[in-house]
Design a protein around this motif. Structure first.
Motif, PDB file in Angstrom:
ATOM      1  N   ARG A  30       0.860  -1.182   0.000  1.00 13.56           N
ATOM      2  CA  ARG A  30       0.000   0.000   0.000  1.00 13.56           C
ATOM      3  C   ARG A  30       0.898   1.233   0.000  1.00 13.56           C
ATOM      4  N   PRO A  31       0.918   2.003  -1.077  1.00 11.29           N
ATOM      5  CA  PRO A  31       1.787   3.182  -1.121  1.00 11.29           C
ATOM      6  C   PRO A  31       1.247   4.322  -0.274  1.00 11.29           C
ATOM      7  N   GLY A  32       2.135   5.236   0.099  1.00  9.19           N
ATOM      8  CA  GLY A  32       1.722   6.434   0.805  1.00  9.19           C
ATOM      9  C   GLY A  32       1.426   7.543  -0.188  1.00  9.19           C
ATOM     10  N   SER A  33       0.325   8.245  -0.002  1.00  8.93           N
ATOM     11  CA  SER A  33      -0.018   9.361  -0.883  1.00  8.93           C
ATOM     12  C   SER A  33       0.855  10.559  -0.514  1.00  8.93           C
ATOM     13  N   VAL A  34       1.628  11.051  -1.490  1.00  9.22           N
ATOM     14  CA  VAL A  34       2.544  12.170  -1.250  1.00  9.22           C
ATOM     15  C   VAL A  34       2.294  13.266  -2.279  1.00  9.22           C
ATOM     16  N   TYR A  35       2.661  14.507  -1.909  1.00  2.18           N
ATOM     17  CA  TYR A  35       2.370  15.612  -2.819  1.00  2.18           C
ATOM     18  C   TYR A  35       3.347  16.779  -2.683  1.00  2.18           C
ATOM     19  N   ASP A  36       4.262  16.732  -1.715  1.00  3.76           N
ATOM     20  CA  ASP A  36       5.250  17.802  -1.567  1.00  3.76           C
ATOM     21  C   ASP A  36       6.448  17.266  -0.788  1.00  3.76           C
ATOM     22  N   PRO A  37       7.521  18.065  -0.628  1.00  2.93           N
ATOM     23  CA  PRO A  37       8.722  17.565   0.048  1.00  2.93           C
ATOM     24  C   PRO A  37       8.474  17.092   1.482  1.00  2.93           C
ATOM     25  N   THR A  38       7.601  17.774   2.208  1.00  3.92           N
ATOM     26  CA  THR A  38       7.356  17.364   3.594  1.00  3.92           C
ATOM     27  C   THR A  38       6.595  16.052   3.659  1.00  3.92           C
ATOM     28  N   SER A  39       5.550  15.913   2.848  1.00  5.01           N
ATOM     29  CA  SER A  39       4.762  14.675   2.902  1.00  5.01           C
ATOM     30  C   SER A  39       5.581  13.462   2.470  1.00  5.01           C
ATOM     31  N   GLU A  51       7.177   1.817   1.459  1.00  5.12           N
ATOM     32  CA  GLU A  51       8.071   1.352   0.407  1.00  5.12           C
ATOM     33  C   GLU A  51       7.954   2.173  -0.871  1.00  5.12           C
ATOM     34  N   LEU A  52       6.816   2.892  -1.008  1.00  4.31           N
ATOM     35  CA  LEU A  52       6.507   3.571  -2.258  1.00  4.31           C
ATOM     36  C   LEU A  52       5.611   4.759  -1.992  1.00  4.31           C
ATOM     37  N   GLY A  53       5.787   5.806  -2.792  1.00  6.46           N
ATOM     38  CA  GLY A  53       4.894   6.950  -2.744  1.00  6.46           C
ATOM     39  C   GLY A  53       4.041   6.997  -4.003  1.00  6.46           C
ATOM     40  N   MET A  54       2.824   7.533  -3.891  1.00  7.96           N
ATOM     41  CA  MET A  54       1.939   7.723  -5.030  1.00  7.96           C
ATOM     42  C   MET A  54       1.594   9.195  -5.119  1.00  7.96           C
ATOM     43  N   PHE A  55       1.934   9.822  -6.250  1.00  6.30           N
ATOM     44  CA  PHE A  55       1.657  11.237  -6.484  1.00  6.30           C
ATOM     45  C   PHE A  55       0.473  11.316  -7.433  1.00  6.30           C
ATOM     46  N   GLY A  56      -0.724  11.438  -6.878  1.00 10.13           N
ATOM     47  CA  GLY A  56      -1.951  11.403  -7.665  1.00 10.13           C
ATOM     48  C   GLY A  56      -2.235  12.709  -8.377  1.00 10.13           C
ATOM     49  N   GLY A  57      -2.963  12.619  -9.481  1.00  7.62           N
ATOM     50  CA  GLY A  57      -3.318  13.806 -10.244  1.00  7.62           C
ATOM     51  C   GLY A  57      -4.222  14.750  -9.477  1.00  7.62           C
ATOM     52  N   SER A  58      -5.131  14.203  -8.675  1.00  7.61           N
ATOM     53  CA  SER A  58      -6.054  15.064  -7.930  1.00  7.61           C
ATOM     54  C   SER A  58      -5.321  15.859  -6.860  1.00  7.61           C
ATOM     55  N   ALA A 111      -4.723 -11.266   0.929  1.00  4.31           N
ATOM     56  CA  ALA A 111      -4.386 -12.595   0.419  1.00  4.31           C
ATOM     57  C   ALA A 111      -4.955 -12.795  -0.980  1.00  4.31           C
ATOM     58  N   PHE A 112      -6.181 -12.338  -1.194  1.00  2.06           N
ATOM     59  CA  PHE A 112      -6.777 -12.456  -2.529  1.00  2.06           C
ATOM     60  C   PHE A 112      -6.005 -11.627  -3.541  1.00  2.06           C
ATOM     61  N   LEU A 113      -5.671 -10.406  -3.190  1.00  2.00           N
ATOM     62  CA  LEU A 113      -4.940  -9.537  -4.114  1.00  2.00           C
ATOM     63  C   LEU A 113      -3.604 -10.159  -4.500  1.00  2.00           C
ATOM     64  N   ARG A 114      -2.895 -10.706  -3.531  1.00  3.24           N
ATOM     65  CA  ARG A 114      -1.617 -11.358  -3.828  1.00  3.24           C
ATOM     66  C   ARG A 114      -1.812 -12.521  -4.792  1.00  3.24           C
ATOM     67  N   SER A 115      -2.878 -13.261  -4.598  1.00  2.28           N
ATOM     68  CA  SER A 115      -3.113 -14.441  -5.437  1.00  2.28           C
ATOM     69  C   SER A 115      -3.449 -14.075  -6.880  1.00  2.28           C
ATOM     70  N   GLN A 116      -3.839 -12.815  -7.119  1.00  2.00           N
ATOM     71  CA  GLN A 116      -4.241 -12.373  -8.451  1.00  2.00           C
ATOM     72  C   GLN A 116      -3.194 -11.471  -9.110  1.00  2.00           C
ATOM     73  N   ARG A 117      -1.978 -11.481  -8.579  1.00  2.00           N
ATOM     74  CA  ARG A 117      -0.872 -10.723  -9.169  1.00  2.00           C
ATOM     75  C   ARG A 117      -1.013  -9.216  -8.963  1.00  2.00           C
ATOM     76  N   VAL A 118      -1.799  -8.801  -7.979  1.00  2.00           N
ATOM     77  CA  VAL A 118      -1.903  -7.385  -7.654  1.00  2.00           C
ATOM     78  C   VAL A 118      -0.711  -7.031  -6.764  1.00  2.00           C
ATOM     79  N   LYS A 119       0.131  -6.138  -7.228  1.00  2.00           N
ATOM     80  CA  LYS A 119       1.359  -5.804  -6.509  1.00  2.00           C
ATOM     81  C   LYS A 119       1.262  -4.491  -5.731  1.00  2.00           C
ATOM     82  N   ILE A 120       0.394  -3.588  -6.198  1.00  4.31           N
ATOM     83  CA  ILE A 120       0.224  -2.291  -5.541  1.00  4.31           C
ATOM     84  C   ILE A 120      -1.267  -1.998  -5.448  1.00  4.31           C
ATOM     85  N   ALA A 121      -1.726  -1.622  -4.268  1.00  4.33           N
ATOM     86  CA  ALA A 121      -3.135  -1.288  -4.070  1.00  4.33           C
ATOM     87  C   ALA A 121      -3.225   0.057  -3.367  1.00  4.33           C
ATOM     88  N   LEU A 122      -3.792   1.036  -4.043  1.00  2.00           N
ATOM     89  CA  LEU A 122      -3.877   2.381  -3.481  1.00  2.00           C
ATOM     90  C   LEU A 122      -4.915   2.440  -2.370  1.00  2.00           C
TER      91      LEU A 122
END
Length: 293
Positions: free
Chosen positions: A21-30, A40-47, A222-233
């Motif tokens: 599950r990535p962390g939602s980030v949008y600036d240097p502090t976040s 492990e990962l950041g997600m910079f969303g369009g909204s 567990a279901f997501l892993r079984s279906q090859r889902v690697k990242i879930a927002l």
């Protein structure tokens, strides 16, 4: 850390056996907060990009230059790998190619290119999709624009996304298979809502899957892993939380609350850590001859 190392960390996630599950980030502090907390990962969303940079809703008013510059600021502040929502690539396939070049130079670990028709067409209330053929062209252009082979390109489809853009699941499946075949590194879906849909996508494609929605029956690691889902927002709640905190603080000050009586403020220790104050002081001593007080 070099940008390539960040991209290789993202690829390790896509090639791994877990779903993160990535962390939602949008600036240097976040992004520093997310990094310090162990995401492990950041997600910079369009909204949130539109809100943080323009204060506007997500209606494609933001420009590529503004998006890339914000990504560059975050890349300087943190080594956390970030996936950027690059919307439709800011134009046609040639614009997509440049979008990839700019975000790669800005330090993005990965980016998504979608097949929604943006900006919204005149007189059409519901979102529309570009043709499958144009979508394929955009994915190929994105790959052609990449100079660092470790940069992750995700093909995203607006099918099943709500409104008129939510065409039939058969269309979603056809686009998923077609984008899979272009050579992109992962497939991104925002509107899948049932296990049956995820299972069908997983069976028909070969690439790692990224989901923008995992509510309801999809909220099962567990279901997501079984279906090859690697990242879930998990949405962009950090921005909403910070907005409420700023509003409450300013409201209290406006109504006469003294600064010393405010609650929920960041401590000087936390603020100093996020500013990397110790590092700055060390450099000041080494390069400016400044002694510690």
């Amino acid at each position: 850390m070099a940008f390539r190392q960040r991209r290789e960390r993202l690829r390790s996630i896509l090639n791994g056996s877990t779903c993160i599950r990535p962390g939602s980030v949008y600036d240097p502090t976040s992004i520093r907060i997310a990094e310090d907390l162990g995401f492990e990962l950041g997600m910079f969303g369009g909204s949130v990009a539109s809100l943080a940079i323009l204060g506007d809703p997500d209606v494609t008013l933001i420009t590529l230059t503004e998006l890339a510059e914000q990504m560059r600021r975050m890349s300087r502040a943190s080594t956390l790998p970030v996936v950027v929502d690059a919307d439709h690539g800011y134009g046609n396939a040639l614009n997509v190619r440049r979008t990839v070049q700019e975000l790669e130079a800005a330090g993005a670990a990965g980016l998504t290119i979608e097949d929604t028709l943006l900006p919204q067409a005149f007189g059409i209330v519901e979102p529309q999709l570009i043709s499958l053929e144009e979508g394929i062209g955009k994915m190929k252009a994105a790959l052609d624009g990449r100079s660092d082979p470790s940069l992750v390109i995700m093909g995203r489809t607006g099918t099943r996304g709500g409104g008129a853009a939510a065409s039939s699941f058969a269309d979603c499946l056809a686009r998923a298979k077609a984008y899979d075949a272009t050579g992109v590194d992962a497939l991104f879906f925002t509107g899948l809502t049932t296990r049956r849909e995820v299972e069908a996508i997983s069976a028909a494609t070969t690439l790692p899957i990224v989901l923008g929605n995992t509510q309801g029956e999809l909220d099962d690691a567990a279901f997501l892993r079984s279906q090859r889902v690697k990242i879930a927002l998990q949405g962009h709640t950090p921005f909403a939380a910070s907005t409420q905190a700023i509003y409450d603080t300013l409201k209290a000050l406006r109504e006469g609350t003294r600064p010393k009586d405010l609650k929920g403020l960041a401590s000087s220790e936390l603020t100093g850590r996020l500013m990397r104050e110790a590092d700055v002081k060390a450099r000041s001593g080494a390069f400016l001859g400044l002694k510690k007080p």
